[in-house]
Motif scaffolding. Structure first.
Motif, short mmCIF file in Angstrom:
data_model
loop_
_atom_site.label_atom_id
_atom_site.label_comp_id
_atom_site.label_asym_id
_atom_site.label_seq_id
_atom_site.Cartn_x
_atom_site.Cartn_y
_atom_site.Cartn_z
N ALA A 78 76.35 137.29 8.30
CA ALA A 78 76.58 135.98 7.67
C ALA A 78 76.08 135.90 6.23
CB ALA A 78 75.93 134.88 8.50
N VAL A 79 75.01 136.64 5.92
CA VAL A 79 74.40 136.44 4.59
C VAL A 79 74.90 137.41 3.52
CG1 VAL A 79 72.31 135.35 5.53
CG2 VAL A 79 72.31 137.83 5.07
N VAL A 80 75.50 138.54 3.94
CA VAL A 80 75.99 139.48 2.94
C VAL A 80 77.12 138.84 2.13
CG1 VAL A 80 77.18 141.69 2.57
CG2 VAL A 80 75.26 141.57 4.14
N GLU A 85 70.64 131.07 -2.66
CA GLU A 85 70.58 129.63 -2.33
C GLU A 85 71.48 129.30 -1.14
OE1 GLU A 85 72.27 129.83 -6.15
OE2 GLU A 85 70.81 131.33 -5.53
N GLU A 86 72.62 130.00 -1.06
CA GLU A 86 73.54 129.76 0.05
C GLU A 86 72.92 130.24 1.37
OE1 GLU A 86 78.00 130.13 -1.73
OE2 GLU A 86 76.81 131.97 -1.74
N PHE A 91 70.20 128.95 6.47
CA PHE A 91 69.00 128.89 7.32
C PHE A 91 68.78 127.47 7.82
CE2 PHE A 91 64.60 127.50 7.56
CZ PHE A 91 64.06 128.35 8.50
N GLU A 92 68.83 126.50 6.89
CA GLU A 92 68.60 125.10 7.26
C GLU A 92 69.65 124.63 8.26
OE1 GLU A 92 65.98 123.53 6.41
OE2 GLU A 92 65.24 124.88 4.85
N CYS A 109 77.85 123.29 5.21
CA CYS A 109 77.73 124.72 5.42
C CYS A 109 78.68 125.14 6.52
CB CYS A 109 76.31 125.04 5.89
SG CYS A 109 75.43 126.13 4.81
N ASP A 110 79.42 126.19 6.30
CA ASP A 110 80.28 126.68 7.37
C ASP A 110 79.51 127.73 8.16
OD1 ASP A 110 82.22 127.38 9.07
OD2 ASP A 110 83.45 128.44 7.60
#
Ligand code: ZN
Length: 153
Positions: A78-80, A85-86, A91-92, A109-110
């Motif tokens: 998901a994070v790559v 900031e995204e 995370f939130e 956020c998707d």
């Protein structure tokens, strides 16, 4: 069990059996260890963040239950390609999801495949398993070398 629950369970089983990006990173720009003493889950998360603030690579190693491993695998995917900031916003949003505070907790956020954990809040002991790698991710971004779920929910 609904069709969605079954589908979600299959994704978790698949990522537990064949975790993506489960490898040590040789030269991470950010790294942190996440511990969940309640379940015995223990992972190190690695990130390679470019000078432009883009997460170019994410990986993890360690051991733990199916939920924690599947969550780490899905998180790495998901994070790559996201900006730091995204990833923090994700995370939130994920944290709100696993605590049952509604999808995204108001964040735009998707969550995509991360939605497979949307039912986890019904099993309080599992919430920390699902959130562990995300706490480690945040710890890595904040320069905090070790994060324990005992300090947070
Ligand atoms: Zn666990």
């Amino acid at each position: 069990m609904s069709v969605t629950d079954e589908l979600y369970q299959q994704v978790i089983l698949d990522h537990n059996r064949t975790p993506r990006n489960m490898r040590r990173m040789e030269q991470p720009t950010h790294t942190a260890c996440g511990l969940n003493p309640l379940c015995g889950d223990e992972y190190t998360v690695y990130l390679a963040v470019g000078a432009d603030g883009l997460i170019r690579d994410a990986s993890f190693e360690g051991h733990g239950c199916a939920i924690s491993k599947a969550s780490a695998s899905l998180m790495s995917l998901a994070v790559v390609g996201k900006r730091v900031e995204e990833a923090r916003a994700l995370f939130e949003a994920f944290h709100a999801l696993v605590l049952g505070k509604g999808e995204g907790g108001g964040q735009a956020c998707d969550l995509g495949k991360l939605r497979v954990f949307s039912g986890v809040w019904r099993y309080p002991a599992r919430v920390k398993c699902a959130a562990l790698c995300w706490h480690a991710l945040k710890g890595a971004l904040d320069g905090q070398p070790t994060t324990s779920t005992e300090d947070k929910l």
